[in-house]
Write a protein that holds these residues in place. Structure first.
Motif, PDB file in Angstrom:
ATOM      1  N   ILE A   7      -7.158   7.975  60.421  1.00 14.85           N
ATOM      2  CA  ILE A   7      -8.337   8.400  59.682  1.00 14.85           C
ATOM      3  C   ILE A   7      -9.578   8.161  60.532  1.00 14.85           C
ATOM      4  O   ILE A   7      -9.564   7.381  61.479  1.00 14.85           O
ATOM      5  CB  ILE A   7      -8.464   7.662  58.331  1.00 14.85           C
ATOM      6  N   ALA A   8     -10.648   8.842  60.171  1.00 11.09           N
ATOM      7  CA  ALA A   8     -11.895   8.758  60.930  1.00 11.09           C
ATOM      8  C   ALA A   8     -12.658   7.488  60.579  1.00 11.09           C
ATOM      9  O   ALA A   8     -12.692   7.064  59.413  1.00 11.09           O
ATOM     10  CB  ALA A   8     -12.760   9.980  60.639  1.00 11.09           C
ATOM     11  N   TRP A   9     -13.271   6.865  61.596  1.00 15.84           N
ATOM     12  CA  TRP A   9     -14.236   5.790  61.377  1.00 15.84           C
ATOM     13  C   TRP A   9     -15.610   6.437  61.426  1.00 15.84           C
ATOM     14  O   TRP A   9     -15.980   7.023  62.433  1.00 15.84           O
ATOM     15  CB  TRP A   9     -14.105   4.717  62.447  1.00 15.84           C
ATOM     16  N   VAL A  10     -16.356   6.381  60.328  1.00 15.73           N
ATOM     17  CA  VAL A  10     -17.614   7.117  60.246  1.00 15.73           C
ATOM     18  C   VAL A  10     -18.796   6.158  60.245  1.00 15.73           C
ATOM     19  O   VAL A  10     -18.753   5.085  59.632  1.00 15.73           O
ATOM     20  CB  VAL A  10     -17.650   8.033  59.000  1.00 15.73           C
ATOM     21  N   GLN A  11     -19.843   6.568  60.934  1.00 16.03           N
ATOM     22  CA  GLN A  11     -21.052   5.755  61.057  1.00 16.03           C
ATOM     23  C   GLN A  11     -22.143   6.176  60.076  1.00 16.03           C
ATOM     24  O   GLN A  11     -23.106   5.449  59.868  1.00 16.03           O
ATOM     25  CB  GLN A  11     -21.602   5.868  62.490  1.00 16.03           C
ATOM     26  N   SER A  12     -22.000   7.360  59.487  1.00 18.52           N
ATOM     27  CA  SER A  12     -22.970   7.849  58.511  1.00 18.52           C
ATOM     28  C   SER A  12     -22.255   8.819  57.581  1.00 18.52           C
ATOM     29  O   SER A  12     -21.208   9.377  57.940  1.00 18.52           O
ATOM     30  CB  SER A  12     -24.133   8.552  59.208  1.00 18.52           C
ATOM     31  N   PRO A  13     -22.805   9.052  56.375  1.00 17.35           N
ATOM     32  CA  PRO A  13     -22.164  10.004  55.456  1.00 17.35           C
ATOM     33  C   PRO A  13     -22.030  11.407  56.032  1.00 17.35           C
ATOM     34  O   PRO A  13     -21.133  12.154  55.638  1.00 17.35           O
ATOM     35  CB  PRO A  13     -23.096   9.991  54.240  1.00 17.35           C
ATOM     36  N   ALA A  14     -22.909  11.766  56.961  1.00 18.75           N
ATOM     37  CA  ALA A  14     -22.838  13.099  57.563  1.00 18.75           C
ATOM     38  C   ALA A  14     -21.571  13.279  58.384  1.00 18.75           C
ATOM     39  O   ALA A  14     -21.182  14.414  58.690  1.00 18.75           O
ATOM     40  CB  ALA A  14     -24.065  13.341  58.448  1.00 18.75           C
ATOM     41  N   GLU A  15     -20.899  12.177  58.731  1.00 10.53           N
ATOM     42  CA  GLU A  15     -19.693  12.242  59.551  1.00 10.53           C
ATOM     43  C   GLU A  15     -18.406  12.327  58.737  1.00 10.53           C
ATOM     44  O   GLU A  15     -17.318  12.363  59.311  1.00 10.53           O
ATOM     45  CB  GLU A  15     -19.625  11.025  60.486  1.00 10.53           C
ATOM     46  N   PHE A  16     -18.501  12.344  57.391  1.00  9.24           N
ATOM     47  CA  PHE A  16     -17.283  12.487  56.602  1.00  9.24           C
ATOM     48  C   PHE A  16     -16.533  13.741  57.032  1.00  9.24           C
ATOM     49  O   PHE A  16     -17.118  14.830  57.094  1.00  9.24           O
ATOM     50  CB  PHE A  16     -17.588  12.591  55.099  1.00  9.24           C
ATOM     51  N   PRO A  17     -15.232  13.646  57.314  1.00 10.63           N
ATOM     52  CA  PRO A  17     -14.473  14.842  57.691  1.00 10.63           C
ATOM     53  C   PRO A  17     -14.205  15.725  56.477  1.00 10.63           C
ATOM     54  O   PRO A  17     -14.445  15.331  55.327  1.00 10.63           O
ATOM     55  CB  PRO A  17     -13.169  14.259  58.249  1.00 10.63           C
ATOM     56  N   ASP A  18     -13.695  16.921  56.724  1.00  8.73           N
ATOM     57  CA  ASP A  18     -13.291  17.793  55.625  1.00  8.73           C
ATOM     58  C   ASP A  18     -12.261  17.076  54.764  1.00  8.73           C
ATOM     59  O   ASP A  18     -11.350  16.404  55.276  1.00  8.73           O
ATOM     60  CB  ASP A  18     -12.706  19.096  56.163  1.00  8.73           C
ATOM     61  N   THR A  19     -12.368  17.248  53.465  1.00  7.30           N
ATOM     62  CA  THR A  19     -11.467  16.528  52.567  1.00  7.30           C
ATOM     63  C   THR A  19     -10.017  16.960  52.723  1.00  7.30           C
ATOM     64  O   THR A  19      -9.103  16.185  52.413  1.00  7.30           O
ATOM     65  CB  THR A  19     -11.904  16.703  51.105  1.00  7.30           C
ATOM     66  N   ASP A  20      -9.775  18.179  53.211  1.00 16.59           N
ATOM     67  CA  ASP A  20      -8.389  18.609  53.375  1.00 16.59           C
ATOM     68  C   ASP A  20      -7.691  17.901  54.539  1.00 16.59           C
ATOM     69  O   ASP A  20      -6.494  18.092  54.756  1.00 16.59           O
ATOM     70  CB  ASP A  20      -8.273  20.129  53.510  1.00 16.59           C
ATOM     71  N   SER A  21      -8.444  17.065  55.270  1.00 14.91           N
ATOM     72  CA  SER A  21      -7.823  16.261  56.322  1.00 14.91           C
ATOM     73  C   SER A  21      -7.375  14.893  55.815  1.00 14.91           C
ATOM     74  O   SER A  21      -6.855  14.080  56.589  1.00 14.91           O
ATOM     75  CB  SER A  21      -8.797  16.079  57.497  1.00 14.91           C
ATOM     76  N   ALA A  22      -7.563  14.624  54.515  1.00  9.92           N
ATOM     77  CA  ALA A  22      -7.132  13.349  53.938  1.00  9.92           C
ATOM     78  C   ALA A  22      -5.625  13.191  54.067  1.00  9.92           C
ATOM     79  O   ALA A  22      -4.868  14.167  54.024  1.00  9.92           O
ATOM     80  CB  ALA A  22      -7.549  13.260  52.473  1.00  9.92           C
ATOM     81  N   LEU A  23      -5.181  11.946  54.208  1.00 13.63           N
ATOM     82  CA  LEU A  23      -3.760  11.673  54.347  1.00 13.63           C
ATOM     83  C   LEU A  23      -3.017  12.001  53.056  1.00 13.63           C
ATOM     84  O   LEU A  23      -3.557  11.904  51.954  1.00 13.63           O
ATOM     85  CB  LEU A  23      -3.540  10.197  54.691  1.00 13.63           C
ATOM     86  N   GLN A  24      -1.764  12.358  53.212  1.00  6.17           N
ATOM     87  CA  GLN A  24      -0.898  12.527  52.050  1.00  6.17           C
ATOM     88  C   GLN A  24      -0.290  11.197  51.623  1.00  6.17           C
ATOM     89  O   GLN A  24       0.076  11.015  50.470  1.00  6.17           O
ATOM     90  CB  GLN A  24       0.215  13.536  52.368  1.00  6.17           C
ATOM     91  N   GLN A  25      -0.177  10.273  52.591  1.00 10.95           N
ATOM     92  CA  GLN A  25       0.361   8.951  52.292  1.00 10.95           C
ATOM     93  C   GLN A  25      -0.372   7.906  53.107  1.00 10.95           C
ATOM     94  O   GLN A  25      -0.294   7.934  54.345  1.00 10.95           O
ATOM     95  CB  GLN A  25       1.860   8.900  52.605  1.00 10.95           C
ATOM     96  N   PRO A  26      -1.161   7.012  52.494  1.00  8.85           N
ATOM     97  CA  PRO A  26      -1.446   6.977  51.062  1.00  8.85           C
ATOM     98  C   PRO A  26      -2.309   8.168  50.639  1.00  8.85           C
ATOM     99  O   PRO A  26      -3.184   8.597  51.398  1.00  8.85           O
ATOM    100  CB  PRO A  26      -2.200   5.654  50.875  1.00  8.85           C
ATOM    101  N   ASN A  27      -2.020   8.656  49.461  1.00  8.44           N
ATOM    102  CA  ASN A  27      -2.599   9.906  48.994  1.00  8.44           C
ATOM    103  C   ASN A  27      -4.121   9.855  48.946  1.00  8.44           C
ATOM    104  O   ASN A  27      -4.700   9.102  48.161  1.00  8.44           O
ATOM    105  CB  ASN A  27      -2.042  10.247  47.606  1.00  8.44           C
ATOM    106  N   GLY A  28      -4.750  10.673  49.813  1.00  6.60           N
ATOM    107  CA  GLY A  28      -6.185  10.855  49.730  1.00  6.60           C
ATOM    108  C   GLY A  28      -7.021  10.005  50.651  1.00  6.60           C
ATOM    109  O   GLY A  28      -8.244  10.178  50.697  1.00  6.60           O
ATOM    110  N   LEU A  29      -6.425   9.095  51.403  1.00  2.38           N
ATOM    111  CA  LEU A  29      -7.232   8.265  52.303  1.00  2.38           C
ATOM    112  C   LEU A  29      -7.854   9.157  53.370  1.00  2.38           C
ATOM    113  O   LEU A  29      -7.158   9.860  54.104  1.00  2.38           O
ATOM    114  CB  LEU A  29      -6.366   7.181  52.943  1.00  2.38           C
ATOM    115  N   LEU A  30      -9.184   9.125  53.459  1.00  4.33           N
ATOM    116  CA  LEU A  30      -9.917  10.086  54.278  1.00  4.33           C
ATOM    117  C   LEU A  30     -10.633   9.447  55.460  1.00  4.33           C
ATOM    118  O   LEU A  30     -10.619   9.985  56.573  1.00  4.33           O
ATOM    119  CB  LEU A  30     -10.945  10.817  53.405  1.00  4.33           C
TER     120      LEU A  30
END
Length: 241
Positions: A7-30
């Motif tokens: 998963i991405a380590w983000v320094q600001s909210p602008a760096e949140f990745p696309d939500t469809d890149s969230a893990l399936q296991q554990p479900n939704g970890l982004l």
């Protein structure tokens, strides 16, 4: 060999990745970050992302799919809850209020419970959501009995999108009664959807169901673009039989 995803380590909210890149296991970890404050919360909720982590961990950000939601017109009131609502309404020593004690509700939700090892509602979480409450974007519902707080819940709201966070009970059905009165008020305010994040037996019994991420985000964009509610402190009652 299957490559392990990170998963991405983000320094600001602008760096949140696309939500469809969230893990399936554990479900939704982004993503993960070091920081949590009202600005991060506001940016994340606009995209359907929320924080959930334990004390001592980095801030973990989630966007699960499927997503548990409650469409307010599908809210189910069991026979026992309907009886409890009528009894509560007939008791002059009980009141259900909106936005009378936000921090008190949060701290009650954070209190240790007999069926859980700990709480995810840390002091950092409390301060961040209290900051959001000060901006008029986080809200509480309180259930009082003899002027003592016996149940309640808190939420975040953008436009007419409501994101349920946590609830607590110190008496049987106290949080359910508060939630039912809250849903009744939301229906009057033309609110159609409450984000429940995770499906639990408790929520499913009241009519919550799961939808996929795309459906959820489409509903979120529509609801959040609507004019905001008026969250002035008031008393709530059950008005939909």
């Amino acid at each position: 060999m299957t490559q392990q995803r990170t998963i991405a380590w983000v320094q600001s909210p602008a760096e949140f990745p696309d939500t469809d890149s969230a893990l399936q296991q554990p479900n939704g970890l982004l993503a993960a970050s070091e920081t949590l404050n009202p600005d991060w919360l506001l940016a994340s909720y606009k995209r359907g992302i929320f924080p959930w982590y334990n004390q001592g961990e980095p801030v973990l950000w989630w966007s699960p799919s499927p997503r548990a939601v409650l469409f307010t017109d599908e809210f189910k009131v069991s026979r026992s809850l309907r009886k409890a609502l009528r009894k509560a309404q007939a008791d002059p020593d009980r009141q259900i209020t909106l936005n009378h004690d936000f921090e008190g509700v949060m701290r009650a939700c954070a209190a240790p419970r007999s069926d859980e090892a700990g709480t995810w509602i840390t002091e950092e979480i409390i301060q961040a959501y209290c900051g959001l409450h000060a901006r008029g974007l986080a809200h509480s519902v309180e259930h009082w009995h003899h002027n003592e707080l016996v149940g309640g819940l808190y939420c975040v709201s953008l436009g007419r999108m409501v994101y349920g966070e946590s609830m607590f009970s110190r008496q049987t059905d106290a949080s359910k009664i508060a939630f039912a009165c809250f849903v009744s008020w939301l229906i009057e305010q033309n609110v159609h959807i409450i984000d429940c994040q995770q499906a639990t037996r408790h929520l499913l019994s009241m009519g919550a169901r799961e939808i996929d991420r795309q459906q959820f985000e489409t509903a979120l964009v529509h609801a959040a673009s609507q004019p905001p509610l008026t969250w002035a402190p008031r008393q709530l009652e059950w008005t939909h039989d």
